[in-house]
Design a protein around this motif. Structure first.
Motif, short mmCIF file in Angstrom:
data_model
loop_
_atom_site.label_atom_id
_atom_site.label_comp_id
_atom_site.label_asym_id
_atom_site.label_seq_id
_atom_site.Cartn_x
_atom_site.Cartn_y
_atom_site.Cartn_z
N ASP A 177 0.85 -1.19 0.00
CA ASP A 177 0.00 0.00 0.00
C ASP A 177 0.88 1.25 0.00
OD1 ASP A 177 -2.06 1.77 0.10
OD2 ASP A 177 -2.73 1.25 2.12
N ALA A 178 1.55 1.45 -1.13
CA ALA A 178 2.45 2.59 -1.30
C ALA A 178 2.66 2.82 -2.79
CB ALA A 178 3.78 2.32 -0.61
N PRO A 179 2.98 4.06 -3.17
CA PRO A 179 3.23 4.35 -4.58
C PRO A 179 4.46 3.59 -5.10
CG PRO A 179 3.11 6.38 -3.27
CD PRO A 179 3.09 5.24 -2.31
N ARG A 180 4.42 3.27 -6.36
CA ARG A 180 5.48 2.50 -6.99
C ARG A 180 6.86 3.15 -6.83
NH1 ARG A 180 5.39 1.08 -13.37
NH2 ARG A 180 5.57 3.31 -13.49
N GLU A 181 6.94 4.47 -6.99
CA GLU A 181 8.22 5.16 -6.88
C GLU A 181 8.82 4.99 -5.49
OE1 GLU A 181 5.43 6.49 -8.16
OE2 GLU A 181 6.05 6.52 -10.27
N LEU A 182 7.98 5.01 -4.45
CA LEU A 182 8.46 4.85 -3.08
C LEU A 182 8.95 3.42 -2.82
CD1 LEU A 182 8.95 5.98 -0.28
CD2 LEU A 182 6.55 5.48 0.27
N VAL A 183 8.22 2.44 -3.32
CA VAL A 183 8.64 1.05 -3.14
C VAL A 183 9.97 0.82 -3.85
CG1 VAL A 183 8.01 -1.38 -3.46
CG2 VAL A 183 6.24 0.29 -2.88
N GLU A 193 2.26 -0.81 -11.05
CA GLU A 193 1.19 0.04 -10.53
C GLU A 193 -0.06 -0.82 -10.42
OE1 GLU A 193 0.01 3.48 -8.90
OE2 GLU A 193 1.92 3.38 -9.94
N HIS A 194 -0.71 -0.82 -9.24
CA HIS A 194 -1.86 -1.71 -9.01
C HIS A 194 -2.90 -1.01 -8.14
CE1 HIS A 194 -3.90 -5.59 -8.56
NE2 HIS A 194 -4.00 -5.32 -7.28
N GLU A 195 -3.86 -0.36 -8.79
CA GLU A 195 -4.97 0.29 -8.07
C GLU A 195 -4.47 1.26 -7.01
OE1 GLU A 195 -7.26 -3.01 -6.60
OE2 GLU A 195 -7.79 -3.69 -8.61
N GLY A 196 -3.49 2.09 -7.37
CA GLY A 196 -2.94 3.07 -6.44
C GLY A 196 -1.93 2.48 -5.47
N LYS A 197 -1.68 1.21 -5.59
CA LYS A 197 -0.71 0.54 -4.74
C LYS A 197 0.40 -0.01 -5.66
CE LYS A 197 -4.22 -0.86 -1.38
NZ LYS A 197 -5.40 -0.22 -1.88
N THR A 198 1.29 -0.83 -5.11
CA THR A 198 2.37 -1.40 -5.91
C THR A 198 2.37 -2.91 -5.75
OG1 THR A 198 3.71 0.57 -5.58
CG2 THR A 198 4.85 -1.42 -6.33
N LYS A 199 2.27 -3.59 -6.88
CA LYS A 199 2.42 -5.04 -6.88
C LYS A 199 3.88 -5.33 -7.17
CE LYS A 199 0.80 -9.26 -9.13
NZ LYS A 199 -0.11 -9.81 -10.15
N LEU A 200 4.51 -6.04 -6.25
CA LEU A 200 5.91 -6.43 -6.39
C LEU A 200 5.95 -7.88 -6.83
CD1 LEU A 200 8.67 -5.10 -5.73
CD2 LEU A 200 8.55 -6.25 -3.53
N VAL A 201 6.69 -8.14 -7.91
CA VAL A 201 6.87 -9.50 -8.40
C VAL A 201 8.37 -9.77 -8.43
CG1 VAL A 201 6.49 -11.13 -10.29
CG2 VAL A 201 4.79 -9.33 -9.84
N SER A 202 8.79 -10.78 -7.68
CA SER A 202 10.20 -11.15 -7.62
C SER A 202 10.35 -12.54 -8.23
CB SER A 202 10.67 -11.17 -6.16
OG SER A 202 11.97 -11.75 -6.08
N ARG A 203 11.23 -12.65 -9.21
CA ARG A 203 11.52 -13.94 -9.86
C ARG A 203 12.99 -14.25 -9.63
NH1 ARG A 203 7.05 -14.92 -13.49
NH2 ARG A 203 8.18 -16.73 -14.29
N ALA A 204 13.27 -15.30 -8.86
CA ALA A 204 14.64 -15.70 -8.56
C ALA A 204 14.95 -17.01 -9.27
CB ALA A 204 14.84 -15.84 -7.06
N LEU A 230 9.15 -4.41 5.26
CA LEU A 230 9.07 -3.42 4.19
C LEU A 230 7.71 -2.72 4.25
CD1 LEU A 230 9.83 -1.91 1.59
CD2 LEU A 230 9.19 -3.98 0.32
N ALA A 231 6.64 -3.49 4.39
CA ALA A 231 5.29 -2.90 4.46
C ALA A 231 5.19 -1.93 5.63
CB ALA A 231 4.24 -4.01 4.58
N GLU A 232 5.75 -2.31 6.78
CA GLU A 232 5.71 -1.43 7.96
C GLU A 232 6.53 -0.17 7.71
OE1 GLU A 232 7.23 -4.15 10.91
OE2 GLU A 232 5.46 -5.45 10.70
N HIS A 233 7.69 -0.31 7.08
CA HIS A 233 8.54 0.86 6.78
C HIS A 233 7.81 1.81 5.82
CE1 HIS A 233 11.97 3.34 5.89
NE2 HIS A 233 11.93 3.00 4.61
N LEU A 234 7.20 1.26 4.76
CA LEU A 234 6.48 2.09 3.81
C LEU A 234 5.32 2.81 4.49
CD1 LEU A 234 6.42 -0.43 0.83
CD2 LEU A 234 7.73 1.72 0.93
N GLN A 235 4.62 2.13 5.38
CA GLN A 235 3.50 2.72 6.11
C GLN A 235 4.00 3.89 6.98
OE1 GLN A 235 0.46 1.52 5.33
NE2 GLN A 235 -0.35 3.30 6.37
#
Length: 169
Positions: free
Chosen positions: A21-27, A123-134, A161-166
């Protein structure tokens, strides 16, 4: 999906997804700047004692996580070194890097699996979807890190990370 990490294994690739629940640029900044990483990188009870980052293609991120939680028994006081070598960076969209376990000098730990990681910021409905592929060299290498508890560690790291962004909003 909010606050819930989805984990999928496809062959020798581990795919993780979560919406923050944070903008893509911030994440993206949280992944690319030492001042952010120091607040959230690592599982609960661990802190970054070293965080040297040269965020550019060809640059590296060398860090040390140290367990500061006495309740973690034998892990208390333990240091875990890591190093990332950045291959590709697309501002606010993608980071591609090779991730290694390392020593304090940044030398790759040869007996530990490395991975090529691609992190996508969507960008996902005002939030950020993070996809990590290792991607690992083999299914055995992937199994080895999963057996070490990496999935739980990443879950706790992304919770932090979620707590830090909040805290920044």
């Amino acid at each position: 999906m909010l606050n819930k990490m989805i984990s999928t294994v496809e062959g020798q690739e581990l795919i993780l997804e979560r919406v923050f629940d944070a903008p893509r640029e911030l994440v993206f900044k949280a992944f690319s700047e030492a001042e952010h990483l120091k607040h959230w990188w690592g599982p609960r009870g661990w802190t970054l004692t070293v965080c040297n980052i040269d965020f550019r293609p060809g640059g590296t991120w060398h860090y040390c996580m140290k367990c500061i939680d006495e309740k973690q028994g034998d892990f208390y006081g333990y240091e875990s070194w890591g190093k990332a070598v950045y291959l590709e960076i697309v501002e606010a969209e993608k980071i591609v890097y090779v991730d290694y376990f390392s020593d304090a000098e940044g030398n790759e730990a040869e007996n530990m699996p490395s991975s090529k990681n691609t992190i996508i910021f969507v960008e996902h409905e005002g939030k950020t979807k993070l996809v990590s592929r290792a991607q690992y060299a083999s299914t055995e290498a992937l199994k080895a890190v999963l057996d070490m508890g990496m999935e739980q560690g990443i879950t706790e790291t992304w919770d932090r990370l979620a707590e830090h962004l909040q805290s920044l909003q």
